[in-house]
Design a protein around this motif. Structure first.
Motif, PDB file in Angstrom:
ATOM      1  N   ALA A 385       0.841  -1.205   0.000  1.00 39.77           N
ATOM      2  CA  ALA A 385       0.000   0.000   0.000  1.00 39.77           C
ATOM      3  C   ALA A 385       0.871   1.249   0.000  1.00 39.77           C
ATOM      4  CB  ALA A 385      -0.914  -0.005   1.223  1.00 39.77           C
ATOM      5  N   THR A 386       0.385   2.274  -0.684  1.00 41.75           N
ATOM      6  CA  THR A 386       1.049   3.572  -0.687  1.00 41.75           C
ATOM      7  C   THR A 386       0.546   4.400   0.487  1.00 41.75           C
ATOM      8  OG1 THR A 386       1.447   3.640  -3.076  1.00 41.75           O
ATOM      9  CG2 THR A 386       1.248   5.755  -1.950  1.00 41.75           C
ATOM     10  N   LEU A 387       1.472   5.045   1.179  1.00 45.05           N
ATOM     11  CA  LEU A 387       1.119   5.923   2.298  1.00 45.05           C
ATOM     12  C   LEU A 387       1.295   7.374   1.883  1.00 45.05           C
ATOM     13  CD1 LEU A 387       0.607   6.616   5.356  1.00 45.05           C
ATOM     14  CD2 LEU A 387       3.097   6.434   5.635  1.00 45.05           C
ATOM     15  N   LEU A 388       0.253   8.183   2.097  1.00 41.69           N
ATOM     16  CA  LEU A 388       0.326   9.627   1.917  1.00 41.69           C
ATOM     17  C   LEU A 388       0.027  10.288   3.260  1.00 41.69           C
ATOM     18  CD1 LEU A 388      -1.657  10.112  -1.434  1.00 41.69           C
ATOM     19  CD2 LEU A 388       0.827  10.131  -1.133  1.00 41.69           C
ATOM     20  N   VAL A 389       0.867  11.205   3.680  1.00 36.53           N
ATOM     21  CA  VAL A 389       0.618  11.982   4.888  1.00 36.53           C
ATOM     22  C   VAL A 389       0.201  13.376   4.455  1.00 36.53           C
ATOM     23  CG1 VAL A 389       1.582  12.881   7.033  1.00 36.53           C
ATOM     24  CG2 VAL A 389       2.314  10.634   6.177  1.00 36.53           C
ATOM     25  N   ASN A 390      -1.016  13.770   4.806  1.00 31.89           N
ATOM     26  CA  ASN A 390      -1.518  15.089   4.415  1.00 31.89           C
ATOM     27  C   ASN A 390      -1.029  16.128   5.417  1.00 31.89           C
ATOM     28  OD1 ASN A 390      -3.001  17.383   3.646  1.00 31.89           O
ATOM     29  ND2 ASN A 390      -4.689  16.127   2.878  1.00 31.89           N
ATOM     30  N   VAL A 391       0.168  16.636   5.166  1.00 30.33           N
ATOM     31  CA  VAL A 391       0.811  17.613   6.043  1.00 30.33           C
ATOM     32  C   VAL A 391      -0.041  18.877   6.159  1.00 30.33           C
ATOM     33  CG1 VAL A 391       2.880  19.048   6.303  1.00 30.33           C
ATOM     34  CG2 VAL A 391       3.088  16.686   5.480  1.00 30.33           C
ATOM     35  N   TRP A 392      -0.619  19.285   5.054  1.00 30.21           N
ATOM     36  CA  TRP A 392      -1.456  20.487   4.984  1.00 30.21           C
ATOM     37  C   TRP A 392      -2.668  20.347   5.898  1.00 30.21           C
ATOM     38  CZ3 TRP A 392      -6.420  21.791   3.301  1.00 30.21           C
ATOM     39  CH2 TRP A 392      -6.636  23.117   2.911  1.00 30.21           C
TER      40      TRP A 392
END
Length: 507
Positions: A385-392
């Motif tokens: 799985a790809t992990l994205l962290v929504n810093v915004w």
């Protein structure tokens, strides 16, 4: 439509259905998320501003969210508590990057530091960068270069006359020349109107825009060859331009006669025939890939952050006045700011932190990939799985930040709600540089550049918007890409406020 294209699409749909049925039959509890569409999954949900669209979805589905982008499982972390779990408990599992067209076509097919798979080669590149460019000693040794290039910039701005200036363009020239002197021993551009400077800025912007595109070919491999969005072909053309630029720099450096250089490229060339630890020998491709990383990630991110900071201060004149009062008290009006002044500039530090909070240079973290399946918050995270962290989104979370949409540096001052929060990756409510072992390698360098550049410009000039625009009408819209740019460039009139001798350029 040709039979071959139709056949490819049908195969893609069949594979998608089989994968979907397989995931349903596994019985594992995935994080909540919007219902995916056939074939493309949740790609249409991302819209033109994915960091904002995902933040809106998080309000409905929660801070740990599952998306299906084509065939790819994607997990989004959008709260400080979820990010903390990942970076503290699962960091090693999420230390590699997923396959993507940007790394393949632009970043020398994963031979750079940013996209290299986690392992010995990545550790070698990271070590070289940390020791020779980003260590405290290296940063101190090259302090005079940063200060000299900022002196050149202030002289340029002081002589601008009545014509408005594109601040972002000049900031980009300054950061690129400062980094160029450190990396290759010379300025890359002559001045703010150098055509090559404009070309480089355009190339960097195009790279960040293309790298921020959710390319269908990355998520539906059976359709990759069609290049439906034209992303791959644009990346290949852009890579050729960057490679020509970097090859010229390397060849000019090698053919510079007997002159001895004290710069990163000389060090890289000297390391080319020497094994470094367990990573092996450095190659020509890796040298150019490292230069590509540094010239792109190390210039536009810093200059855009300062551009956002000055835009915010123009809209908040009382805060600007307080910043300048502190600068005058610490530095006076007879010289420019030095690196050595920065630790005493408490209020400026709060202003920069607040700028990083509202305008993080990378709103969605660079993607990571799960090496093995794991469990987070009771949910199953599939292998691959790809992990994205929504810093915004994390930095605007109303459960963590009081009045999250208000520009309020006081929150970081002693006695403020976030007085002890820093941006170095340990306080997960504010992670503009990411976190864990793949945190931005240039964090320390970027911080020094941003703080010194912002301090210098705010100390040396008063600012007015071009064409009589009032601050309340200033366009603060974002232009999405891998980095968070302003939709409209900041056009301003700088007005010198120091003694004339302060604007004399250093060498």
């Amino acid at each position: 439509m040709s039979p071959f294209i139709l056949y490819s699409i049908l195969i893609a749909i069949l594979v998608y259905v089989l994968i979907k049925l397989g995931s349903l039959s596994s019985g594992r509890r995935l994080p909540p998320g919007p219902r995916p569409l056939p074939l493309v999954g949740n790609l249409p949900h991302l819209g033109s501003m994915p960091h904002q669209s995902i933040a809106s979805l998080v309000k409905k589905y929660g801070p740990l969210m599952y998306l299906r982008l084509g065939y790819v499982d994607v997990v989004v972390a959008a709260s400080a508590s979820v990010a903390a779990q990942i970076f503290k408990n699962h960091d090693a599992n999420f230390s590699s990057r997923p396959p993507n067209s940007g790394a393949k076509y632009v970043a020398y097919n994963y031979h750079d530091l940013v996209f290299a798979p986690y392992g010995p080669r990545w550790r070698m590149l990271r070590k070289i960068s940390s020791v020779h460019l980003f260590s405290n000693k290296a940063l101190d040794d090259f302090r005079h270069i940063r200060e000299a290039e900022l002196a050149v910039l202030t002289q340029t701005l002081a002589s601008a006359g009545k014509a408005p200036v594109n601040l972002g363009q000049l900031l980009n020239v300054c950061t690129t020349n400062a980094l160029g002197r450190v990396m290759v021993g010379r300025r890359v551009f002559n001045d703010g109107v150098d055509p090559k400077a404009s070309d480089f800025k355009d190339m960097t912007l195009e790279l960040m825009q293309l790298a921020g595109v959710f390319n269908i070919g990355d998520f539906v491999p059976a359709l990759e060859w069609l290049d439906l969005q034209g992303v791959a072909s644009k990346m290949k053309r852009l890579h050729k331009r960057f490679d020509d630029f970097l090859t010229t720099i390397v060849e000019e450096h090698r053919n510079g006669g007997q002159e001895k250089h004290v710069d990163l490229l000389s060090t890289l060339i000297s390391l080319k025939d020497n094994a470094d630890g367990d990573g092996g020998k450095l190659t020509d491709t890796e040298i150019k890939a490292l230069l590509l990383n540094f010239f792109t990630a190390g210039t536009d991110t810093s200059s855009s952050t300062v551009e956002w900071a000055i835009a915010e201060l123009l809209r908040h004149p009382k805060i600007l006045t307080q910043v300048q009062r502190e600068l005058d008290s610490v530095v006076g009006r007879d010289r420019l700011v030095s690196d050595l002044d920065l630790p005493q500039l408490t209020y400026l530090s709060a202003v920069i932190k607040e700028t990083f909070r509202l305008h993080p240079s990378t709103p969605l973290s660079l993607p990571r990939m799960a090496a093995e399946s794991c469990e987070i918050d009771g949910y199953h995270i599939p292998k691959g799985a790809t992990l994205l962290v929504n810093v915004w989104a994390i930095a605007r979370d109303p459960d963590v930040w009081a009045e999250p949409l208000v520009f309020m540096p006081e929150r970081f001052l002693p006695g403020g709600e976030k007085a002890k929060v820093d941006v170095r990756g340990n306080d997960f409510e504010l992670i503009p540089f990411g976190g864990g072992r793949r945190i931005c390698a240039g964090l320390s360098y970027g911080l020094r550049v941003v703080y010194l550049m912002a301090a210098t410009l705010l100390h040396a000039f008063d600012w007015e918007l071009a064409n009589g625009l009032i601050p309340e009408k200033l366009n603060m819209d974002e232009a999405y890409g891998l980095t968070l740019q302003r939709a409209a460039p900041l056009m301003v009139h700088p007005k010198p406020r120091l003694s004339p001798q302060a604007y004399k350029a250093k060498n």
